[in-house]
Design a protein around this motif. Structure first.
Motif, mmCIF file in Angstrom:
data_model
loop_
_atom_site.group_PDB
_atom_site.id
_atom_site.type_symbol
_atom_site.label_atom_id
_atom_site.label_comp_id
_atom_site.label_asym_id
_atom_site.label_seq_id
_atom_site.Cartn_x
_atom_site.Cartn_y
_atom_site.Cartn_z
ATOM 1 N N ASN A 199 10.832 -7.037 -14.212
ATOM 2 C CA ASN A 199 9.688 -6.954 -13.306
ATOM 3 C C ASN A 199 9.018 -5.584 -13.372
ATOM 4 O OD1 ASN A 199 10.909 -5.152 -11.154
ATOM 5 N ND2 ASN A 199 12.405 -6.795 -11.228
ATOM 6 N N ALA A 200 7.929 -5.436 -12.605
ATOM 7 C CA ALA A 200 7.123 -4.221 -12.659
ATOM 8 C C ALA A 200 7.633 -3.113 -11.748
ATOM 9 C CB ALA A 200 5.668 -4.545 -12.304
ATOM 10 N N GLY A 201 8.620 -3.404 -10.903
ATOM 11 C CA GLY A 201 9.167 -2.373 -10.032
ATOM 12 C C GLY A 201 8.302 -2.077 -8.823
ATOM 13 N N PHE A 202 7.634 -3.113 -8.294
ATOM 14 C CA PHE A 202 6.814 -2.946 -7.095
ATOM 15 C C PHE A 202 7.675 -3.150 -5.846
ATOM 16 C CE2 PHE A 202 2.077 -3.563 -8.145
ATOM 17 C CZ PHE A 202 2.216 -2.991 -9.399
ATOM 18 N N ALA A 203 7.727 -2.151 -4.993
ATOM 19 C CA ALA A 203 8.386 -2.296 -3.686
ATOM 20 C C ALA A 203 7.306 -2.646 -2.678
ATOM 21 C CB ALA A 203 9.106 -1.007 -3.299
ATOM 22 N N CYS A 204 6.871 -3.918 -2.713
ATOM 23 C CA CYS A 204 5.721 -4.339 -1.917
ATOM 24 C C CYS A 204 6.048 -5.609 -1.141
ATOM 25 C CB CYS A 204 4.507 -4.574 -2.810
ATOM 26 S SG CYS A 204 4.710 -5.925 -4.004
ATOM 27 N N PHE A 205 5.178 -5.942 -0.189
ATOM 28 C CA PHE A 205 5.402 -7.121 0.641
ATOM 29 C C PHE A 205 4.182 -8.031 0.679
ATOM 30 C CE2 PHE A 205 4.240 -3.462 3.228
ATOM 31 C CZ PHE A 205 3.065 -3.896 3.827
ATOM 32 N N GLY A 206 3.132 -7.699 -0.100
ATOM 33 C CA GLY A 206 1.930 -8.522 -0.149
ATOM 34 C C GLY A 206 0.668 -7.692 -0.005
ATOM 35 N N PRO A 225 -0.135 2.388 2.859
ATOM 36 C CA PRO A 225 0.814 3.498 2.731
ATOM 37 C C PRO A 225 2.278 3.070 2.734
ATOM 38 C CG PRO A 225 -0.034 3.404 4.965
ATOM 39 C CD PRO A 225 -0.804 2.381 4.181
ATOM 40 N N PHE A 226 2.557 1.805 3.075
ATOM 41 C CA PHE A 226 3.946 1.351 3.184
ATOM 42 C C PHE A 226 4.492 0.791 1.868
ATOM 43 C CE2 PHE A 226 2.166 1.109 7.460
ATOM 44 C CZ PHE A 226 3.118 1.794 8.190
ATOM 45 N N ILE A 280 -3.100 8.827 -12.431
ATOM 46 C CA ILE A 280 -2.993 7.595 -11.659
ATOM 47 C C ILE A 280 -1.570 7.494 -11.139
ATOM 48 C CG2 ILE A 280 -3.047 5.070 -11.767
ATOM 49 C CD1 ILE A 280 -5.184 5.302 -13.923
ATOM 50 N N LYS A 281 -1.422 7.408 -9.829
ATOM 51 C CA LYS A 281 -0.105 7.275 -9.212
ATOM 52 C C LYS A 281 -0.177 6.216 -8.125
ATOM 53 C CE LYS A 281 1.940 11.843 -9.940
ATOM 54 N NZ LYS A 281 2.523 13.043 -9.277
ATOM 55 N N ILE A 333 17.436 4.525 -7.134
ATOM 56 C CA ILE A 333 16.426 3.586 -7.634
ATOM 57 C C ILE A 333 15.093 4.289 -7.900
ATOM 58 C CG2 ILE A 333 17.498 1.627 -6.483
ATOM 59 C CD1 ILE A 333 15.368 1.774 -4.323
ATOM 60 N N ASP A 334 15.061 5.616 -7.733
ATOM 61 C CA ASP A 334 13.864 6.420 -7.993
ATOM 62 C C ASP A 334 12.676 5.894 -7.194
ATOM 63 O OD1 ASP A 334 12.528 8.549 -9.118
ATOM 64 O OD2 ASP A 334 11.886 7.431 -10.891
ATOM 65 N N TYR A 335 12.895 5.678 -5.912
ATOM 66 C CA TYR A 335 11.835 5.176 -5.037
ATOM 67 C C TYR A 335 10.761 6.238 -4.850
ATOM 68 C CZ TYR A 335 9.396 3.432 -0.910
ATOM 69 O OH TYR A 335 8.435 3.015 -0.039
ATOM 70 N N LYS A 336 9.509 5.846 -5.100
ATOM 71 C CA LYS A 336 8.380 6.757 -4.945
ATOM 72 C C LYS A 336 7.409 6.142 -3.922
ATOM 73 C CE LYS A 336 9.083 9.865 -8.350
ATOM 74 N NZ LYS A 336 10.321 9.362 -8.966
ATOM 75 N N PRO A 337 7.204 6.803 -2.784
ATOM 76 C CA PRO A 337 6.320 6.268 -1.729
ATOM 77 C C PRO A 337 4.856 6.621 -1.979
ATOM 78 C CG PRO A 337 7.352 8.273 -0.947
ATOM 79 C CD PRO A 337 7.891 8.049 -2.347
ATOM 80 N N TYR A 338 4.355 6.265 -3.162
ATOM 81 C CA TYR A 338 2.973 6.610 -3.505
ATOM 82 C C TYR A 338 1.947 5.736 -2.780
ATOM 83 C CZ TYR A 338 4.807 9.335 -7.464
ATOM 84 O OH TYR A 338 5.457 10.254 -8.245
#
Length: 370
Positions: free
Chosen positions: A58-65, A167-168, A256-257, A105-110
């Motif tokens: 997968n693309a590694g998106f920590a998203c909810f929609g 931002p989340f 681009i981040k 997991i190298d979480y980045k809150p960009y």
């Protein structure tokens, strides 16, 4: 395959729980079972050399929609169903980050962005006008405004100058996540066997007889976490959905981040340090992409490259370094299927392209069915 006495004794005798699939759901299910049943024998069977569906692809998106996805969902489901689904995704991301830690997991809150092509003005206007309503809907969950307009600082081309920012949302390193989950499972005495394709199973009086491409053995409980490969298991309630992806070589001075959604979420991209990972295009050929074949097609790959050149990276020189695909599990409803199929057989599938967000929670819920 003829096994030795030792192999039979240590791997295939007195098996309490057999999990099919070593992806996000399967590993979280196994870890939750270990917490609940410390002395049990837990076996995971994986048909590939690595998790075969989408967990490592997968693309590694920590998203909810994205805003457009939520608006689309509200046209098809009740407000209660949509809020519950978003809540599960948020809970799943929290569970994943708490279990492994942001550093691993190298979480980045960009944050996450949605951009809109100039030829999609009507839908852009609909999303902008819906911002107050969607924010009011989500405020009890986030205690803040989730979506805001933000001027394009990335110099995208042929898009509206205002993006919708969340931002989340964040990004993770998918490979780090899966390696960490596999290491934790092994450290908890969970057995993982690769290249074991389950070809059949038969429910007995108090056990399940499982047949793979190499062995037949008995287990007390059988749990399927095969997501996009669960069509037959669920009477077609789950269908495979291939997602094609590419990644560029390093790009000099890339500015681009973040994680980005484009064209109603059918395309998505992000930075990985100074590269761009870009995927999607399933809407160009829904029928052709309803497949478990891990390949690529010219029509989608050409479209991805065209959008890179004309929209995302019009001011950069870039080259494609690598291409791949993953298999998601979708259906006529976005609610995941976590069910007991018979006395000793269970499944946790249909993640709807949100495996990172919801996979850990579905694994936990599946284990708690036992």
């Amino acid at each position: 395959m003829q096994l030795s006495y030792w192999e039979l004794k240590n791997w295939f005798t007195n098996v309490d729980y057999t999990i099919v699939g070593s992806g996000i759901v399967g590993l979280h299910c196994a870890l939750q079972l270990r917490e609940r049943f410390p002395n049990s024998k837990i076996l995971i069977l994986e048909k590939g050399p690595l998790p075969q569906g989408a967990s490592t692809k997968n693309a590694g998106f920590a998203c909810f929609g994205s805003i457009s996805e939520i608006i689309d969902d509200l046209k098809n489901y009740s407000e209660e169903d949509v809020i519950e689904l978003i809540k599960k995704r948020v809970q799943g991301l929290k569970l994943l980050r708490n279990r492994l830690g942001n550093n691993i997991i190298d979480y980045k809150p960009y944050g996450g962005y949605e951009l809109f092509l100039k030829n999609d003005e009507d839908f852009y206007d609909e999303c902008i006008q819906s911002l107050p309503f969607i924010n009011d809907l989500l405020r009890p969950l986030f205690k803040a405004e989730v979506f805001v307009r933000k001027r394009d600082q990335f110099n995208f081309n042929n898009t509206f100058k205002y993006l919708i920012f969340n931002p989340f949302e964040g990004q993770i390193d998918t490979g780090n996540m899966m390696q960490a989950l596999l290491k934790e499972a092994i450290s908890k005495d969970i057995l993982i066997l690769n290249q074991q394709n389950v070809t059949n199973y038969q429910e007995l009086a108090s056990q399940v007889e499982v047949a793979t491409n190499e062995i037949v053995f008995k287990t007390n409980k059988l749990l399927f976490t095969t997501n996009g490969f669960a069509s037959k298991l669920t009477n077609n309630k789950v269908k495979p959905a291939r997602a094609q992806v590419l990644i560029t070589k390093p790009i000099e001075n890339l500015d681009i981040k973040g994680t980005f959604h484009l064209d109603k979420g059918y395309y998505y991209f992000r930075n990985i340090e100074n590269r761009i990972l870009f995927g999607g295009g399933r809407n160009l050929d829904f029928e052709g992409e309803t497949t478990t074949d891990l390949g690529q097609t010219k029509i989608i790959q050409d479209k991805l490259e065209q959008l890179l050149k004309t929209v995302i990276l019009p001011n950069y020189q870039f080259k494609i370094e690598h291409r791949w695909s993953g298999i998601m599990g979708v259906g006529n409803h976005k609610k995941p299927i976590v069910e007991q199929l018979s006395n000793n057989v269970y499944c946790g599938v249909r993640l709807g392209g949100m495996g990172i967000a919801i996979g850990s929670l579905i694994g936990k819920e599946l284990a708690e069915l036992i």
